[in-house]
Motif scaffolding. Structure first.
Motif, PDB file in Angstrom:
ATOM      1  N   ALA A   8      -3.113   7.747   1.228  1.00  0.00           N
ATOM      2  CA  ALA A   8      -3.330   7.220  -0.078  1.00  0.00           C
ATOM      3  C   ALA A   8      -3.038   5.539  -0.192  1.00  0.00           C
ATOM      4  O   ALA A   8      -3.855   4.611  -0.662  1.00  0.00           O
ATOM      5  N   VAL A   9      -1.569   5.362   0.071  1.00  0.00           N
ATOM      6  CA  VAL A   9      -1.216   3.742  -0.095  1.00  0.00           C
ATOM      7  C   VAL A   9      -1.835   3.185   0.856  1.00  0.00           C
ATOM      8  O   VAL A   9      -2.414   1.859   0.578  1.00  0.00           O
ATOM      9  N   GLY A  10      -1.922   3.704   2.347  1.00  0.00           N
ATOM     10  CA  GLY A  10      -2.424   2.692   3.206  1.00  0.00           C
ATOM     11  C   GLY A  10      -4.118   2.459   3.022  1.00  0.00           C
ATOM     12  O   GLY A  10      -4.772   1.401   3.134  1.00  0.00           O
ATOM     13  N   GLY A  11      -4.725   3.770   2.561  1.00  0.00           N
ATOM     14  CA  GLY A  11      -6.053   3.715   2.521  1.00  0.00           C
ATOM     15  C   GLY A  11      -6.684   2.783   1.153  1.00  0.00           C
ATOM     16  O   GLY A  11      -7.501   2.069   1.423  1.00  0.00           O
ATOM     17  N   GLY A  12      -5.721   2.932   0.020  1.00  0.00           N
ATOM     18  CA  GLY A  12      -5.981   2.162  -0.938  1.00  0.00           C
ATOM     19  C   GLY A  12      -5.951   0.631  -0.767  1.00  0.00           C
ATOM     20  O   GLY A  12      -6.881  -0.281  -1.095  1.00  0.00           O
ATOM     21  N   MET A  13      -4.790   0.252  -0.238  1.00  0.00           N
ATOM     22  CA  MET A  13      -4.795  -1.070   0.144  1.00  0.00           C
ATOM     23  C   MET A  13      -5.813  -1.750   1.240  1.00  0.00           C
ATOM     24  O   MET A  13      -6.278  -2.760   0.965  1.00  0.00           O
ATOM     25  N   LEU A  14      -5.974  -0.872   2.128  1.00  0.00           N
ATOM     26  CA  LEU A  14      -7.007  -1.504   3.281  1.00  0.00           C
ATOM     27  C   LEU A  14      -8.568  -1.446   2.503  1.00  0.00           C
ATOM     28  O   LEU A  14      -9.283  -2.247   2.856  1.00  0.00           O
ATOM     29  N   SER A  15      -8.856  -0.515   1.485  1.00  0.00           N
ATOM     30  CA  SER A  15      -9.995  -0.541   1.038  1.00  0.00           C
ATOM     31  C   SER A  15      -9.949  -1.792  -0.036  1.00  0.00           C
ATOM     32  O   SER A  15     -11.075  -2.422  -0.008  1.00  0.00           O
ATOM     33  N   ASP A  16      -9.076  -2.336  -0.668  1.00  0.00           N
ATOM     34  CA  ASP A  16      -9.005  -3.747  -1.366  1.00  0.00           C
ATOM     35  C   ASP A  16      -9.231  -4.958  -0.332  1.00  0.00           C
ATOM     36  O   ASP A  16     -10.176  -5.586  -0.696  1.00  0.00           O
ATOM     37  N   ARG A  17      -8.434  -4.586   0.587  1.00  0.00           N
ATOM     38  CA  ARG A  17      -8.336  -5.937   1.617  1.00  0.00           C
ATOM     39  C   ARG A  17     -10.073  -5.972   2.296  1.00  0.00           C
ATOM     40  O   ARG A  17     -10.380  -7.076   2.477  1.00  0.00           O
ATOM     41  N   LEU A  18     -10.734  -4.900   2.454  1.00  0.00           N
ATOM     42  CA  LEU A  18     -11.963  -4.933   3.217  1.00  0.00           C
ATOM     43  C   LEU A  18     -13.268  -4.884   2.014  1.00  0.00           C
ATOM     44  O   LEU A  18     -14.173  -5.344   2.476  1.00  0.00           O
TER      45      LEU A  18
END
Length: 354
Positions: free
Chosen positions: A219-229
């Motif tokens: 959840a945390v990693g996916g959410g942050m990676l989604s924002d970054r990409l």
């Protein structure tokens, strides 16, 4: 099911603390009063009434927080916030069970303690959330509140709002598959491990804790990676693929290690999907002025599967069943197909979001 009506009302509310926070406050107060009333009710009918008011109160408070996020969270941060929100949804039941277990010998405290914790956290959010909250100058949706307006709160035009409609249908499909594969998990583990339902409780707890760790990472990693990409739909598809991997693994598992692997993969799937799910909903709202209405319509795509899946699943379990053995293989494979289809719908059909 009253959430869309509350959403319509919320959109048209104007107070000194904005249009969302009054519903957070009112819902928390109602929940705080109603939960102890469940414990003190002298009979079952009054207990049922108190429980309905408790659910209405706390769901209204929770929806007010989601509506406030739709109003105020900028697009570039929505993945992170969506992931963290999904994580709290995973952690909340665990914390609640822990609190209740600590006071299980006192019926009133079993209901009062979670209510107090919820009220305190709502008060903290009310204090923090009131900073910068829009006041009475927010545009009011056109038209008076009428019976027709309230009924319209449950509907939207799929033709005029294709992205919202496809996302709604994708979520409905994904979560139907999810509830197929989680509602009967205790009985599934008991059958596959050749244990009684009572004896499998410890196994379920271990699998659940490992799943929470996987969910937190995803959840945390996916959410942050989604924002970054700057990508949302891709993560919905990845969530569907992880679900297929986990569900297929569990469908053919007959040992504890295999079940753990399958469960962790499914929790990662849910984490990746929910990390962007809320962000996508906010991006495709048909009308930002009526964010409360459309956010709550979106929530129905989660609530409907939670009610329907447990009613449909027994028919799937009965297919080819013999000797008391339920067909969990078919159920889990069906859930995998639906979850993948839901993620695929969002990835291929929602055009307004990358």
């Amino acid at each position: 099911m009253l959430s869309p009506l509350v959403g319509v009302w919320s959109d048209r509310t104007r107070t000194r603390i904005g249009r969302r926070l009054p519903f957070l406050l009112g819902g928390a107060v109602l929940g705080l009063v109603a939960l102890p009333a469940v414990a003190l009710a002298p009979n079952v009918p009054l207990m049922g009434v108190a429980w309905v008011f408790a659910l209405l109160g706390w769901t209204t408070a929770a929806q007010a927080i989601l509506n406030l996020q739709a109003d105020r969270i900028p697009e570039e941060r929505r993945g992170k916030v969506s992931g963290l929100t999904g994580l709290t949804g995973q952690m909340g039941p665990i914390v609640g069970i822990g609190l209740v277990s600590a006071v299980s010998g006192h019926t009133l405290l079993v209901f009062m303690l979670p209510a107090l914790v919820g009220a305190v956290l709502a008060a903290v959010f009310l204090r923090v959330g009131s900073r910068g909250e829009s006041r009475t100058d927010t545009p009011v949706p056109a038209g008076p509140v009428s019976a027709r307006t309230l009924l319209a709160g449950y509907t939207f035009s799929p033709r005029q709002n294709r992205d919202f409609a496809w996302n709604w249908l994708g979520r409905l499909t994904f979560f139907t598959g999810l509830y197929f594969n989680t509602t009967f998990s205790t009985f599934f583990y008991a059958q596959r491990l050749r244990m009684t339902v009572q004896d499998v409780a410890g196994t379920v707890a271990v699998i659940g804790m490992l799943g929470i760790l996987a969910a937190a990472l995803g959840a945390v990693g996916g959410g942050m990676l989604s924002d970054r990409l700057g990508r949302r739909r891709l993560f919905a598809l990845v969530g569907g693929l992880f679900f297929v991997a986990g569900a297929v693994t569990e469908a053919f598992s007959h040992s504890f290690p295999q079940l753990v692997v399958g469960s962790v993969l499914m929790q990662l799937s849910i984490a990746f999907f929910t990390a962007v799910d809320q962000a996508i909903v906010m991006a495709v709202l048909p009308d930002q002025e009526e964010a409360g209405r459309y956010m709550t319509v979106g929530v129905l795509s989660l609530k409907i599967p939670s009610a329907l899946a447990p009613l449909i699943a027994p028919f799937i379990l009965a297919v080819g069943a013999s000797g008391g053995e339920k067909n969990y293989t078919l159920l889990y494979l069906t859930g995998a197909a639906l979850a993948f289809l839901g993620g695929l719908m969002i990835f291929t059909r929602v055009k307004a979001v990358r």
